[in-house]
Write a protein that holds these residues in place. Structure first.
Motif, PDB file in Angstrom:
ATOM      1  N   LEU A 176     -18.682 -12.039  -3.113  1.00 18.15           N
ATOM      2  CA  LEU A 176     -17.471 -11.957  -2.445  1.00 18.15           C
ATOM      3  C   LEU A 176     -16.696 -11.069  -2.885  1.00 18.15           C
ATOM      4  O   LEU A 176     -16.478 -10.930  -4.599  1.00 18.15           O
ATOM      5  CB  LEU A 176     -16.935 -13.155  -2.451  1.00 18.15           C
ATOM      6  CG  LEU A 176     -16.960 -14.496  -1.675  1.00 18.15           C
ATOM      7  CD1 LEU A 176     -16.707 -15.324  -2.628  1.00 18.15           C
ATOM      8  CD2 LEU A 176     -17.578 -14.757  -0.235  1.00 18.15           C
ATOM      9  N   ARG A 179     -16.284 -10.765   2.591  1.00 17.88           N
ATOM     10  CA  ARG A 179     -15.096 -11.864   2.257  1.00 17.88           C
ATOM     11  C   ARG A 179     -13.959 -12.096   0.787  1.00 17.88           C
ATOM     12  O   ARG A 179     -15.049 -11.793   0.177  1.00 17.88           O
ATOM     13  CB  ARG A 179     -15.672 -13.730   3.215  1.00 17.88           C
ATOM     14  CG  ARG A 179     -15.724 -13.577   4.661  1.00 17.88           C
ATOM     15  CD  ARG A 179     -16.935 -14.728   4.400  1.00 17.88           C
ATOM     16  NE  ARG A 179     -17.829 -15.279   4.101  1.00 17.88           N
ATOM     17  CZ  ARG A 179     -18.831 -16.215   4.415  1.00 17.88           C
ATOM     18  NH1 ARG A 179     -17.736 -17.068   4.947  1.00 17.88           N
ATOM     19  NH2 ARG A 179     -19.405 -16.154   3.667  1.00 17.88           N
ATOM     20  N   ARG A 180     -13.194 -12.468   1.534  1.00 19.40           N
ATOM     21  CA  ARG A 180     -12.083 -11.336  -0.212  1.00 19.40           C
ATOM     22  C   ARG A 180     -11.462 -12.607  -0.072  1.00 19.40           C
ATOM     23  O   ARG A 180     -10.583 -13.888   0.402  1.00 19.40           O
ATOM     24  CB  ARG A 180     -10.919 -10.444   0.391  1.00 19.40           C
ATOM     25  CG  ARG A 180     -11.377  -9.754   1.451  1.00 19.40           C
ATOM     26  CD  ARG A 180     -10.642  -8.471   1.832  1.00 19.40           C
ATOM     27  NE  ARG A 180      -9.951  -8.248   0.857  1.00 19.40           N
ATOM     28  CZ  ARG A 180      -8.170  -7.382   0.155  1.00 19.40           C
ATOM     29  NH1 ARG A 180      -7.382  -8.094   1.419  1.00 19.40           N
ATOM     30  NH2 ARG A 180      -7.884  -6.700  -0.329  1.00 19.40           N
ATOM     31  N   LEU A 231     -15.161 -21.481   2.609  1.00 14.02           N
ATOM     32  CA  LEU A 231     -15.455 -20.561   3.380  1.00 14.02           C
ATOM     33  C   LEU A 231     -16.107 -20.989   5.213  1.00 14.02           C
ATOM     34  O   LEU A 231     -16.096 -19.907   6.290  1.00 14.02           O
ATOM     35  CB  LEU A 231     -16.295 -19.446   3.129  1.00 14.02           C
ATOM     36  CG  LEU A 231     -15.708 -18.725   1.563  1.00 14.02           C
ATOM     37  CD1 LEU A 231     -16.892 -17.954   1.362  1.00 14.02           C
ATOM     38  CD2 LEU A 231     -14.432 -17.755   2.262  1.00 14.02           C
ATOM     39  N   LYS A 290     -12.975 -21.988   6.948  1.00 15.39           N
ATOM     40  CA  LYS A 290     -12.209 -20.492   7.484  1.00 15.39           C
ATOM     41  C   LYS A 290     -12.832 -19.977   8.473  1.00 15.39           C
ATOM     42  O   LYS A 290     -12.630 -19.718  10.168  1.00 15.39           O
ATOM     43  CB  LYS A 290     -12.094 -19.738   6.451  1.00 15.39           C
ATOM     44  CG  LYS A 290     -12.389 -18.573   6.685  1.00 15.39           C
ATOM     45  CD  LYS A 290     -10.635 -17.782   7.218  1.00 15.39           C
ATOM     46  CE  LYS A 290      -9.376 -16.667   7.057  1.00 15.39           C
ATOM     47  NZ  LYS A 290      -8.856 -16.377   7.603  1.00 15.39           N
ATOM     48  N   GLY A 291     -14.291 -20.187   8.584  1.00 16.39           N
ATOM     49  CA  GLY A 291     -15.471 -19.259   9.900  1.00 16.39           C
ATOM     50  C   GLY A 291     -14.818 -20.400  10.502  1.00 16.39           C
ATOM     51  O   GLY A 291     -14.902 -19.834  12.257  1.00 16.39           O
ATOM     52  N   ASP A 296      -9.569 -14.576   3.027  1.00 15.60           N
ATOM     53  CA  ASP A 296     -10.491 -15.258   3.353  1.00 15.60           C
ATOM     54  C   ASP A 296     -10.425 -17.138   2.990  1.00 15.60           C
ATOM     55  O   ASP A 296     -10.341 -18.290   2.889  1.00 15.60           O
ATOM     56  CB  ASP A 296     -12.236 -14.842   3.257  1.00 15.60           C
ATOM     57  CG  ASP A 296     -12.260 -13.885   4.461  1.00 15.60           C
ATOM     58  OD1 ASP A 296     -11.491 -14.187   5.640  1.00 15.60           O
ATOM     59  OD2 ASP A 296     -12.843 -13.111   3.870  1.00 15.60           O
TER      60      ASP A 296
END
Length: 451
Positions: free
Chosen positions: A29, A5-6, A120, A123-124, A50
């Motif tokens: 990451l 992930r970014r 994160l 986000k998911g 992300d």
């Protein structure tokens, strides 16, 4: 092998960018850095991330405007901001603009890692069609639809939320819904009634204590903040907190750390704060009964819960919900409302809101015949009963609440009837002039079903 992930890091200080790149790299990451607003906007247009971490003071622009711009992207991107230590006003402004959370400089790496993991998760979950967990507001009125939409949006934030509304309107249901629809759903939801904790025990209850910290501290105790770590702490009736405790609570929220009584070191905490009261909190601030700095810290975003009389279209759905739940609790068929009973409920003003509706239906369920609740079973009185209690009744309570006193009387009547009828429940119900179903319900409610 899954793609890393970014994270987009925006800061004009090279040392900070390097520290973040190293820290995030160790978390597996990928990091792309920008030193100003222009470079960041270009990256946001060309690539997808992300998570975004940004300073608010940038050479060519305001980080708050960047936060607002990120809210307009075609995909959900949680953004956390860096603020100067103790600058809560800036942090609050950023979260109102849509920031997920904030990190104080100098950066505490443990807090940063915790924030990144949590963001994160947001986000998911936002990328999936999330299944609702926990309670939900019942009804489809316009007011309820607006509230549900607001809950879904706020669930993905970490901003402290103040829930206002009348007693019985469902403020805790809103708090639970926000918790269970967000990334902390797997963590604990800890509700606490601030008005129910004795003042002398408040600090220990909230922050815990170490063994031997004071007389009676025979073992370590975990406080409410630690119990809610990784989840949500819901401060109900927050206006009832004494002023000295308000100061300590404010510091815990700002520093994201607590110190148990008798401990030498602080403990970092990862807790989302939701609060509520039926009082006018701004009026409490104006009268200096509530600290203005704490008010602005917990009231980053306000959610107003409508009174039941403002969403009367939901009464029918709420009746179905409560009657089914009551029936399921005791294994009986649900009762139905007659047309006159429905009309009576629809035209009633419900000063006690949803809690009052639930109590009315629970009582009517025990009194109705043939699974039909008639208007007379509702016992709705438009005129509130007088609060002037006769002196002999005051003494009869013996320090108990009225509810506790009435429960004891009801238990005595039921047990007396059973004893006289040699524990034949059908005969006991007949002797009291109530249905067997009503008798059985009352036994279960009072914990006497095995009597």
């Amino acid at each position: 092998m899954s793609k890393a992930r970014r994270v987009l890091v925006i800061d004009d200080e090279p040392d900070i960018r390097e520290l973040l790149e190293i820290t995030l790299g160790r978390m597996g990451l990928d990091t792309i850095a920008a030193g100003d607003c222009q470079s960041a906007r270009k990256l946001l247009q060309e690539e997808e991330f992300d998570l975004c971490l940004t300073d608010l003071k940038l050479p060519d622009g305001d980080g708050i405007e960047l936060v607002r711009a990120i809210q307009g992207l075609s995909y959900p991107l949680p953004v956390a901001v860096f603020t100067a230590h103790g600058n809560t006003d800036t942090a609050i402004t950023a979260m109102k603009a849509g920031a997920y959370d904030f990190v104080s400089k100098p950066v505490n790496l443990e807090q940063l890692r915790s924030l990144v993991h949590s963001a994160l998760e947001v986000k998911g979950k936002a990328a999936k069609s999330a299944k609702q967990k926990g309670p939900s507001f019942v009804g489809e009125s316009e007011a309820t639809k607006r509230l549900k939409k607001q809950i879904r949006k706020l669930a993905q934030s970490q901003a402290p939320i103040y829930i206002s509304g009348e007693s019985g309107s469902g403020k805790e249901v809103v708090a639970r819904s926000i918790h269970y629809q967000g990334p902390r759903a797997e963590g604990p939801f800890i509700p606490v009634n601030c008005g129910a904790i004795p003042a002398e025990l408040m600090e220990s209850e909230f922050f815990g204590h170490k063994k031997g910290a004071f007389t009676g501290a025979h073992q370590d105790k975990i406080g409410l903040f630690q119990a809610a770590d990784g989840g949500t702490l819901f401060l109900d009736e927050v206006a009832d907190l004494p002023l000295d405790m308000q100061v300590k609570l404010l510091r815990a929220i700002q520093e994201k750390a607590i110190r148990p009584i008798g401990a030498q070191a602080e403990i970092s905490i990862n807790v989302r704060i939701l609060s509520a009261t039926h009082k006018d909190l701004q009026a409490e601030v104006a009268s200096q009964r509530f600290r203005s700095d704490l008010f602005y810290r917990i009231n980053v975003i306000e959610v107003s819960v409508p009174a039941l009389r403002e969403r009367k279209e939901d009464i029918a759905a709420l009746c179905d919900y409560f009657l089914n739940r009551i029936a399921n609790d005791i294994g009986l068929d649900p009762a139905a409302l007659s047309e006159k009973a429905k009309q009576r409920l629809h035209h009633y003003h419900f000063p006690g809101n949803i809690r009052e509706l639930e109590n009315i239906l629970e009582r009517a369920f025990t009194l109705c015949e043939d699974d039909v609740i008639n208007e007379a079973d509702l016992f709705i009185n438009e005129t509130p009963p007088s609060t002037n209690q006769p002196s002999h009744q005051k003494h009869a309570l013996d320090g108990r609440s009225l509810d506790e006193y009435l429960i004891e009387i009801e238990k005595e009547f039921l047990l007396s009837a059973l004893e006289e009828c040699r524990w034949n429940k059908t005969a006991a119900a007949e002797s009291l002039g109530i249905t067997f179903r009503s008798f059985r319900y009352r036994l279960k409610k009072l914990g006497l079903e095995d009597a």
